[in-house]
Design an enzyme around this catalytic site. Structure first.
Site, mmCIF file in Angstrom:
data_model
loop_
_atom_site.group_PDB
_atom_site.id
_atom_site.type_symbol
_atom_site.label_atom_id
_atom_site.label_comp_id
_atom_site.label_asym_id
_atom_site.label_seq_id
_atom_site.Cartn_x
_atom_site.Cartn_y
_atom_site.Cartn_z
ATOM 1 N N GLU A 77 0.854 -1.188 0.000
ATOM 2 C CA GLU A 77 0.000 0.000 0.000
ATOM 3 C C GLU A 77 0.887 1.235 0.000
ATOM 4 O O GLU A 77 1.960 1.247 0.586
ATOM 5 C CB GLU A 77 -0.929 -0.031 1.209
ATOM 6 N N CYS B 64 -2.474 -6.841 5.566
ATOM 7 C CA CYS B 64 -1.909 -8.070 5.008
ATOM 8 C C CYS B 64 -1.036 -8.851 5.983
ATOM 9 O O CYS B 64 -1.328 -10.024 6.243
ATOM 10 C CB CYS B 64 -1.136 -7.742 3.741
HETATM 11 C C1 UDX Z 1 -7.839 -7.836 -0.804
HETATM 12 C C2 UDX Z 1 -7.889 -9.172 -0.105
HETATM 13 O O1 UDX Z 1 -8.783 -9.060 0.999
HETATM 14 C C3 UDX Z 1 -6.570 -9.537 0.502
HETATM 15 O O2 UDX Z 1 -6.633 -10.926 0.839
HETATM 16 C C4 UDX Z 1 -5.464 -9.353 -0.482
HETATM 17 O O3 UDX Z 1 -4.225 -9.659 0.145
HETATM 18 C C5 UDX Z 1 -5.483 -7.920 -0.922
HETATM 19 O O4 UDX Z 1 -6.724 -7.684 -1.617
HETATM 20 P P1 UDX Z 1 -8.381 -5.452 -0.158
HETATM 21 O O5 UDX Z 1 -8.308 -5.102 -1.581
HETATM 22 O O6 UDX Z 1 -7.792 -4.540 0.861
HETATM 23 O O7 UDX Z 1 -7.718 -6.844 0.160
HETATM 24 O O8 UDX Z 1 -9.930 -5.766 0.144
HETATM 25 P P2 UDX Z 1 -10.974 -4.638 0.508
HETATM 26 O O9 UDX Z 1 -10.315 -3.321 0.618
HETATM 27 O O10 UDX Z 1 -11.765 -5.210 1.646
HETATM 28 O O11 UDX Z 1 -11.888 -4.588 -0.807
HETATM 29 C C6 UDX Z 1 -12.744 -5.627 -1.131
HETATM 30 C C7 UDX Z 1 -13.777 -5.050 -2.115
HETATM 31 O O12 UDX Z 1 -14.618 -6.093 -2.564
HETATM 32 C C8 UDX Z 1 -14.670 -3.992 -1.479
HETATM 33 O O13 UDX Z 1 -14.728 -2.881 -2.332
HETATM 34 C C9 UDX Z 1 -16.046 -4.660 -1.397
HETATM 35 O O14 UDX Z 1 -17.106 -3.744 -1.604
HETATM 36 C C10 UDX Z 1 -15.977 -5.643 -2.561
HETATM 37 N N1 UDX Z 1 -16.831 -6.829 -2.416
HETATM 38 C C11 UDX Z 1 -16.799 -7.550 -1.254
HETATM 39 C C12 UDX Z 1 -17.646 -7.206 -3.497
HETATM 40 O O15 UDX Z 1 -17.660 -6.556 -4.529
HETATM 41 N N2 UDX Z 1 -18.413 -8.335 -3.378
HETATM 42 C C13 UDX Z 1 -18.430 -9.072 -2.222
HETATM 43 O O16 UDX Z 1 -19.147 -10.079 -2.161
HETATM 44 C C14 UDX Z 1 -17.589 -8.672 -1.137
HETATM 45 C C1 UDX Z 2 2.863 -5.849 2.494
HETATM 46 C C2 UDX Z 2 3.878 -6.498 1.573
HETATM 47 O O1 UDX Z 2 5.044 -5.666 1.520
HETATM 48 C C3 UDX Z 2 3.286 -6.628 0.167
HETATM 49 O O2 UDX Z 2 4.201 -7.290 -0.680
HETATM 50 C C4 UDX Z 2 1.986 -7.448 0.269
HETATM 51 O O3 UDX Z 2 1.385 -7.580 -0.998
HETATM 52 C C5 UDX Z 2 1.021 -6.753 1.205
HETATM 53 O O4 UDX Z 2 1.625 -6.585 2.499
HETATM 54 P P1 UDX Z 2 1.935 -3.463 3.026
HETATM 55 O O5 UDX Z 2 1.324 -4.194 4.190
HETATM 56 O O6 UDX Z 2 1.084 -2.621 2.177
HETATM 57 O O7 UDX Z 2 2.624 -4.541 2.030
HETATM 58 O O8 UDX Z 2 3.086 -2.517 3.600
HETATM 59 P P2 UDX Z 2 4.645 -2.742 3.953
HETATM 60 O O9 UDX Z 2 5.383 -1.665 3.311
HETATM 61 O O10 UDX Z 2 5.039 -4.138 3.705
HETATM 62 O O11 UDX Z 2 4.650 -2.470 5.554
HETATM 63 C C6 UDX Z 2 3.934 -3.356 6.369
HETATM 64 C C7 UDX Z 2 4.151 -2.909 7.812
HETATM 65 O O12 UDX Z 2 5.505 -3.154 8.201
HETATM 66 C C8 UDX Z 2 3.881 -1.433 8.067
HETATM 67 O O13 UDX Z 2 3.185 -1.297 9.291
HETATM 68 C C9 UDX Z 2 5.271 -0.832 8.183
HETATM 69 O O14 UDX Z 2 5.275 0.275 9.063
HETATM 70 C C10 UDX Z 2 6.063 -1.985 8.784
HETATM 71 N N1 UDX Z 2 7.489 -1.969 8.467
HETATM 72 C C11 UDX Z 2 7.886 -2.089 7.159
HETATM 73 C C12 UDX Z 2 8.408 -1.878 9.510
HETATM 74 O O15 UDX Z 2 8.039 -1.768 10.676
HETATM 75 N N2 UDX Z 2 9.736 -1.909 9.209
HETATM 76 C C13 UDX Z 2 10.180 -2.024 7.915
HETATM 77 O O16 UDX Z 2 11.388 -2.033 7.706
HETATM 78 C C14 UDX Z 2 9.228 -2.110 6.862
#
Ligand code: UDX
Ligand code: UDX
Length: 453
Positions: free
Chosen positions: A166, A283
């Site tokens: 993210e 995640c």
């Molecule tokens: C998703 C997955 O949850 C996670 O496992 C993966 O690692 C990253 O992608 P995310 O995109 O953050 O995470 O999900 P979320 O932000 O909850 O969005 C899900 C979307 O699906 C929402 O916009 C919701 O409205 C939609 N949805 C949910 C549908 O369209 N149909 C459904 O039945 C349920």
């Molecule tokens: C993570 C994975 O990086 C990505 O590949 C996967 O698809 C989704 O989950 P994200 O969770 O979006 O991505 O953020 P990331 O940059 O990985 O940071 C995750 C958490 O770890 C954050 O809370 C960040 O503050 C923390 N972090 C990251 C640390 O504390 N130390 C670090 O060196 C890096």
């Protein structure tokens, strides 16, 4: 190619918009009507750098449409992405009811004649690929019973896990380290390779001179395991450096120097060695607990991953311990939080370390204020009851006994800390991400405390 993305959250929307940008004809489906209306007007429901610009340009090219009509999306796409949420249940296992609902819905809308590839983009428990196939077939059979025609099942399921961070999801999409495709169908793999060809050839990458992006083709379960193993390793690496930081605190070593010194070893690598108050987000917590849960289901206790989780939970209370060390009694004291989101450049508060800290400070009777570049504007209030949200850092500092840097937002490097110091009752700074310039802050009169730093 004709693509349908179902679920336009942090992953689905980025995937759909980027696939249309590289030339595919995309329909995004979501069951949240307000979200669909917002996206139809060219606006993004989430904050992700670069996304809204792409949405506008793709809207003009008419290769990007939004609808809540699943049947329309299923009919349009030769490749159907399932990207709906898989949030963690209280037990730690993934809640896959949304994936099930969508898979059933796809089955009910397959016409059986033209071949389709169904892609698991959502992170689903290991072995779910076959489970998705079964659910789609169920949906198909229910439709057959209803309508009497016996369309055969002309589809395959592919696991295509995402590695988007993210705050850099668009960049990560155009500059992937690798693409992972899990399926035992040659035809499905061939179609997925065609879909991603512009990314593999780095046509939209920052550095176009690099070799083509590696495409890792595996069986379904291995592809699903790659996703969980990658996130669990990264989370463990962070808990490792946090453990080292806690020891550094006691022996007077500086973890930022230690991280530099070990990170230069090419077998270790310098990324994800930033010690602090730990990892959050939608995640790492979900994926590590899901993998631990899967291991338990199969009679194996994942001790190392369980340790990474417990170190991370304990890490969140380190900032509180340092506040108590400095201010003794927190009751009646005013604490200012710099940053709320789980990491910079996102509006996502899911499992943010700030939330646990706020709960503890409220419990101890402290007054909590906060300033976050995104949350302060967005009116997000989830989990922030009792927190005074300020709209800039100076208003945050006013009357505070201590500041805690919770999120390493870039703009926090350049704040006017001397002006803020004059507004504070006590000039204590707990730097939860070892992000600020200790010497500069001490020169202004701050009592600076880092994490192992
Ligand atoms: C998703 C997955 O949850 C996670 O496992 C993966 O690692 C990253 O992608 P995310 O995109 O953050 O995470 O999900 P979320 O932000 O909850 O969005 C899900 C979307 O699906 C929402 O916009 C919701 O409205 C939609 N949805 C949910 C549908 O369209 N149909 C459904 O039945 C349920
Ligand atoms: C993570 C994975 O990086 C990505 O590949 C996967 O698809 C989704 O989950 P994200 O969770 O979006 O991505 O953020 P990331 O940059 O990985 O940071 C995750 C958490 O770890 C954050 O809370 C960040 O503050 C923390 N972090 C990251 C640390 O504390 N130390 C670090 O060196 C890096």
């Amino acid at each position: 190619m004709r693509v349908c993305v179902i679920g336009t959250g942090y992953v689905g929307l980025v995937t759909g918009v980027c696939l249309s940008h590289i030339g595919h004809d995309v329909i995004c489906v979501d069951n949240n009507e307000e979200k669909v209306k917002l996206m139809q007007s060219g606006q993004s429901p989430i904050y992700e750098p670069g996304l809204s610009e792409l949405m506008k340009s793709s809207a003009e090219s008419a290769r990007l449409h939004f609808t809540s009509d699943l049947a329309k999306g299923v009919d349009h796409g030769e490749i159907l992405f399932i990207a709906v949420g898989t949030p963690p249940l209280p037990t730690g296992e993934s809640d896959t009811r949304y994936v099930e609902a969508v898979a059933r819905g796809i089955g009910a809308n397959l016409n059986g004649s033209d071949y389709k590839v169904i892609v698991n983009k959502s992170t689903v428990p290991i072995g779910s690929g076959d489970w998705v196939r079964m659910i789609v077939l169920d949906g198909l059979k229910e439709r057959q019973k209803a309508s009497g025609n016996d369309a055969d099942a002309n589809f395959d399921v592919v696991s295509n896990p995402e590695f988007l961070r993210e705050g850099s999801a668009v960049y990560d999409t155009f500059n992937p380290d690798r693409i992972v495709l899990g399926s035992n169908s040659e035809q499905a793999i061939a179609m997925m390779k065609e879909l991603y060809q512009p990314l593999v050839s780095r046509k939209f990458a920052k550095d176009k001179s690099l070799d083509p992006v590696p495409v890792v083709v595996t069986d379904l379960s291995s592809a699903e395991m790659i996703k969980y193993a990658a996130n669990s390793f990264l989370a463990t690496k962070i808990s490792f450096i946090n453990e080292v930081a806690n020891i550094c605190d006691r022996v007077g070593a500086d973890v930022t120097q230690v991280a530099k010194g070990i990170g230069l070893d090419s077998r270790i690598g310098s990324k994800f060695l930033q010690a602090g108050i730990g990892w959050g987000g939608s995640c790492f917590p979900k994926d590590v607990s899901a993998l631990i849960h899967t291991a338990d289901d199969y009679g194996y206790s994942a001790e190392l991953m369980k340790a990474a989780v417990s170190v991370n939970i304990r890490q969140r209370s380190i900032a509180l311990e340092k506040l108590q060390q400095e201010l003794k009694i927190l009751k009646g004291k005013t604490i200012g939080l710099l940053g709320l989101t789980f990491k910079p450049d996102t509006d996502d508060m899911r499992d943010a370390p700030a939330l646990g800290l706020i709960e503890e400070l409220n419990r101890l009777g402290a007054r909590v204020k906060a300033y976050d570049p995104i949350v302060s504007q967005s009116g997000l209030s989830h989990g922030l009851s009792g927190v005074i949200i300020e709209t800039n850092a100076e208003m945050l500092a006013d009357g505070c006994d201590a500041l805690v840097l919770v999120t390493d937002w870039k703009e926090f490097e350049k704040l006017d800390y001397s002006k803020m110091a004059k507004l504070m009752t006590n000039t204590v700074m707990i730097d939860g991400r070892n992000f600020l310039d200790r010497k500069a802050l001490e020169a202004i009169g701050f009592r600076y405390l880092g994490i192992g730093h």
